[in-house]
Scaffold this motif. Structure first.
Motif, PDB file in Angstrom:
ATOM      1  N   HIS A 103       0.845  -1.200   0.000  1.00 52.21           N
ATOM      2  CA  HIS A 103       0.000   0.000   0.000  1.00 52.21           C
ATOM      3  C   HIS A 103       0.877   1.246   0.000  1.00 52.21           C
ATOM      4  CE1 HIS A 103      -3.287   2.746   0.960  1.00 52.21           C
ATOM      5  NE2 HIS A 103      -4.137   1.728   0.897  1.00 52.21           N
ATOM      6  N   LYS A 112       0.383   3.786   1.614  1.00 49.67           N
ATOM      7  CA  LYS A 112       0.419   4.385   2.962  1.00 49.67           C
ATOM      8  C   LYS A 112       1.702   4.039   3.715  1.00 49.67           C
ATOM      9  CE  LYS A 112      -3.531   2.697   4.361  1.00 49.67           C
ATOM     10  NZ  LYS A 112      -4.757   2.434   5.151  1.00 49.67           N
ATOM     11  N   GLU A 118     -13.905   2.283  -3.785  1.00 48.31           N
ATOM     12  CA  GLU A 118     -13.349   2.333  -2.432  1.00 48.31           C
ATOM     13  C   GLU A 118     -11.908   2.825  -2.443  1.00 48.31           C
ATOM     14  OE1 GLU A 118     -13.941  -1.650  -1.117  1.00 48.31           O
ATOM     15  OE2 GLU A 118     -16.111  -1.395  -0.770  1.00 48.31           O
ATOM     16  N   LYS A 119     -11.131   2.415  -3.434  1.00 45.26           N
ATOM     17  CA  LYS A 119      -9.746   2.882  -3.541  1.00 45.26           C
ATOM     18  C   LYS A 119      -9.696   4.375  -3.862  1.00 45.26           C
ATOM     19  CE  LYS A 119      -7.638  -0.814  -2.447  1.00 45.26           C
ATOM     20  NZ  LYS A 119      -6.990  -0.864  -1.111  1.00 45.26           N
ATOM     21  N   LYS A 160     -12.002   6.555  -3.100  1.00 38.63           N
ATOM     22  CA  LYS A 160     -12.448   7.259  -1.890  1.00 38.63           C
ATOM     23  C   LYS A 160     -11.328   7.331  -0.863  1.00 38.63           C
ATOM     24  CE  LYS A 160     -16.018   7.169   1.705  1.00 38.63           C
ATOM     25  NZ  LYS A 160     -17.188   6.425   2.255  1.00 38.63           N
ATOM     26  N   GLU A 161     -10.599   6.250  -0.721  1.00 38.32           N
ATOM     27  CA  GLU A 161      -9.469   6.216   0.202  1.00 38.32           C
ATOM     28  C   GLU A 161      -8.432   7.270  -0.174  1.00 38.32           C
ATOM     29  OE1 GLU A 161      -6.553   2.778   2.125  1.00 38.32           O
ATOM     30  OE2 GLU A 161      -7.402   2.469   0.137  1.00 38.32           O
ATOM     31  N   LEU A 162      -8.198   7.437  -1.458  1.00 40.97           N
ATOM     32  CA  LEU A 162      -7.253   8.445  -1.923  1.00 40.97           C
ATOM     33  C   LEU A 162      -7.741   9.848  -1.577  1.00 40.97           C
ATOM     34  CD1 LEU A 162      -4.591   8.420  -3.716  1.00 40.97           C
ATOM     35  CD2 LEU A 162      -6.100   9.080  -5.607  1.00 40.97           C
ATOM     36  N   GLU A 193      -9.888  10.707   0.839  1.00 44.96           N
ATOM     37  CA  GLU A 193      -9.905  10.929   2.281  1.00 44.96           C
ATOM     38  C   GLU A 193      -8.506  11.168   2.839  1.00 44.96           C
ATOM     39  OE1 GLU A 193     -11.936   7.491   3.749  1.00 44.96           O
ATOM     40  OE2 GLU A 193     -13.942   8.358   3.400  1.00 44.96           O
ATOM     41  N   ALA A 194      -7.496  10.672   2.138  1.00 45.51           N
ATOM     42  CA  ALA A 194      -6.112  10.928   2.546  1.00 45.51           C
ATOM     43  C   ALA A 194      -5.611  12.275   2.053  1.00 45.51           C
ATOM     44  CB  ALA A 194      -5.210   9.818   2.029  1.00 45.51           C
TER      45      ALA A 194
END
Length: 642
Positions: free
Chosen positions: A155, A157, A225-226, A228-230, A232-233
């Motif tokens: 990941h 992250k 979802e991926k 959205k994760e990007l 939100e980060a």
């Protein structure tokens, strides 16, 4: 190349200095360089064509990818290089055609040329944190460490603070194996599915296609979802996003077949506003680009986006970034060995017309690839063919011989079922694409015209690519014989016999293949030279000669042929490639192989580690041969995802 304002030029120059020399001028300079470099996120999936809402498919349900396309650009003419995962992914990671590196065959393992790096290695040297989650499946051995992390836990992250990243997330829910997974509750109504003209319209076919679309919807949710994760980060404005599939749908006549149906993939690219200077004129938010894009272009494009000039050995053309190149006029596809079955097919498109050259027309498109036959569509389709219940368009997949040349107009025939190769009105286009494909084969030094064992043997301890690029590889002479061998409208027995005397074993291999493809009459005219080829110094020539004699020879000649073939059944000391070729011959001979049944039964292909991905193929061929001979085939190696 685009021109940049002074601050951008300074930042890129500073970054290039760091990337190419490893020098870090100071903390401020480093931070400035990093801030000008985009993150890159690849969201990829398995086995889908452009069956998305944003591509105009009304049956598809893909809201997340449609939203990505609405702010990015979709490429409507993107082709994988191969219609199956391993060679396709090999083209991506290397930026080179698998036919040039000798890595076109499914689940082979080839030594790359010395000095060649995979594109993530350049990114890592430039300071990028590179992750792959998680499929690799390369046919080339990795030249050192490729990824910072490649696993199901990889990941972006996990990078250090402020470090730019390149990250891949690959979704397998759309894979061929998931199309046939049962039980399944259909969301897309099978009654509303569009059945392509090459498939029979049965409930099994409709259910498989509907499940394919269900899986795409599931994948779309995962992609969302991926994304959205990007967001939100707080990284969406700093990240260029790609979405694409690794080749066409996991349905028969799509996967494994280098038609447009097996090679066309969806490709969506989103470039945030701050990096719009890296976009060429054909990129438009919410737009559609008709530029031809190949998988060999993807690696060079990523390098171009971060300011790295792609190395000269990469055969792809960047379509984004500071090194964006002129669009190509053509795209190229290939098929080599698919699991346990050999074939050699090449294709080319100009975006509208698709030209296919079948170099082994004596083998049907629908060879019995065991893994493909796990799909209900494949089984019912073959059953209906055997019962004589198909239309000509549906039956062609199973017929022998297949046409030496095929030509299709995607504008009027998107399913590619009306072959225009013999139509007088299209001879100009046929000749154009035939010549273009031939030039591509010669220019890229296509190694697929060697028997698979010779790809390895001729390279010795080096790379097949280096051999292929050398003057030692007489490709033009080999290609001429392969073209002659596959042109079944031209008997040319004298030229084939002359080829059997050639000093190069690959020329002799194609000469005897031409006799095999032409049938009994050709064998009768070439009987003595073919029998003599049983003692040829090249094992592949011996095997194809035995195959030919087994098909068309007398009972006494058949026994001589079987005596040769049984020697190659056990791969020990000979290698798995010769074993696969011999087992294919025995399988084709059917009940004629009965005298060597015990040899096949006792064969236990426990492959050594370096051949581990090939052992399954030998088990499959053993099962197929024994099934034709009425033996028990319930034991053997299990199948895995491919």
């Amino acid at each position: 190349m685009r021109r940049y304002g002074s601050w951008k030029t300074w930042a890129i120059a500073l970054g290039v200095l760091w990337w190419t020399t490893g020098m870090v001028p100071d903390a401020v300079g480093q931070a400035a360089a990093e801030q000008t470099r985009p993150n890159i996120l690849w969201i990829t999936c398995e086995d889908i064509g452009p069956h998305l809402g944003c591509y105009g498919d009304p049956y598809a349900d893909t809201p997340n990818l449609d939203r990505l396309a609405a702010k990015g650009t979709i490429y409507i003419r993107a082709w994988s290089t191969a219609p199956v995962c391993a060679p396709a992914r090999t083209a991506i990671i290397s930026g080179m055609y698998p036919s040039s590196t000798g890595s076109e065959h499914m689940r082979s393992l080839i030594t790359p040329p010395e000095g060649v790096k995979f594109y993530p290695q350049f990114l890592r040297e430039a300071g990028y944190y590179c992750t792959n989650n998680s499929k690799e499946d390369y046919n080339l051995e990795k030249p050192g460490q490729v990824w910072d992390e490649s696993s199901t836990k990889a990941h972006w992250k996990n990078r250090r603070p402020g470090q730019p990243f390149f990250a891949i997330f690959n979704f397998t829910v759309t894979h061929e194996s998931q199309v046939r997974r049962r039980p399944h509750r259909w969301i897309h109504d099978p009654a509303r599915v569009r059945v392509p003209a090459y498939h029979p319209d049965t409930i099994e076919v409709r259910q498989d296609w509907a499940q394919y679309y269900d899986n795409i919807t599931t994948m779309d949710r995962m992609a969302g979802e991926k994304l959205k994760e990007l967001e939100e980060a707080g990284l969406a404005d700093d990240t260029i996003v790609f979405f694409y599939g690794d080749h066409g749908p996991g349905m028969p006549r799509c996967k494994r077949c280098p038609y447009n149906s097996g090679l066309q993939v969806p490709l969506i690219v989103y470039i945030p506003p701050k990096f719009q200077h890296l976009a060429p004129p054909d990129y438009k938010p919410g737009g559609r680009s008709s530029r031809l894009v190949s998988f060999v272009d993807l690696g060079p494009t990523v390098l171009s986006l971060v300011g790295i000039k792609p190395p000269a050995y990469m055969q792809g053309r960047p379509f984004l970034g500071v090194y964006a190149a002129e669009p190509p006029a053509y795209l190229f596809g290939l098929r080599g060995r698919m699991d346990e079955r050999y074939d050699l097919i090449r294709s080319v498109t100009d975006g509208r017309f698709v030209y296919i050259r079948n170099f082994m027309p004596h083998l049907p498109w629908g060879q019995h690839v065991e893994y493909m036959f796990e799909t209900p569509t494949t089984r019912v389709w073959k059953q209906l063919f055997d019962e004589g219940k198909l239309t000509p368009e549906q039956a062609y997949f199973w017929q022998v011989p297949k046409a030496t040349e095929e030509l299709y107009d995607l504008a009027t025939d998107p399913d590619e079922v009306h072959n225009l190769a013999a139509d007088p009105a299209y001879q100009g286009k046929l000749k154009e694409l035939r010549a273009v494909l031939r030039e591509h084969i010669l220019q890229t030094r296509d190694l697929g015209f060697l028997p698979e064992d010779e790809i390895h043997a001729r390279a010795g301890n080096g790379s097949p690519y280096r051999y292929g690029q050398s003057k030692d590889y007489p490709l033009e002479r080999i290609l001429e014989m392969a073209e002659l061998a596959s042109d079944l409208k031209s008997e040319q027995i004298d030229k084939l016999l002359h080829g059997l005397q050639d000093s190069d074993s690959a020329v002799r291999y194609w000469a005897v293949t031409g006799i095999l493809a032409r049938g009994q009459k050709a064998y009768d005219a070439a009987r003595e030279p073919v029998l003599h080829a049983l003692d040829d110094p090249a094992p592949s020539v011996q095997i194809v000669a035995a195959w030919t004699i087994g098909r068309y020879g007398s009972p006494e000649e058949l026994q001589r042929a079987l005596d040769v073939l049984k020697v190659f059944v056990d791969y020990e000391g000979k290698g798995p490639y010769l074993s696969m070729l011999a087992l294919n011959a025995l399988n084709d001979l059917g009940t004629k192989s009965e005298p060597v049944k015990s040899v096949v039964e006792s064969f236990n292909p426990e492959i050594r580690r370096e051949h581990g991905r090939l052992g399954e193929n030998l088990f499959k061929l053993k099962r197929s041969i024994l099934a034709k001979l009425g033996a028990d085939t319930t034991t053997g190696a299990a199948t895995t995802m491919r």
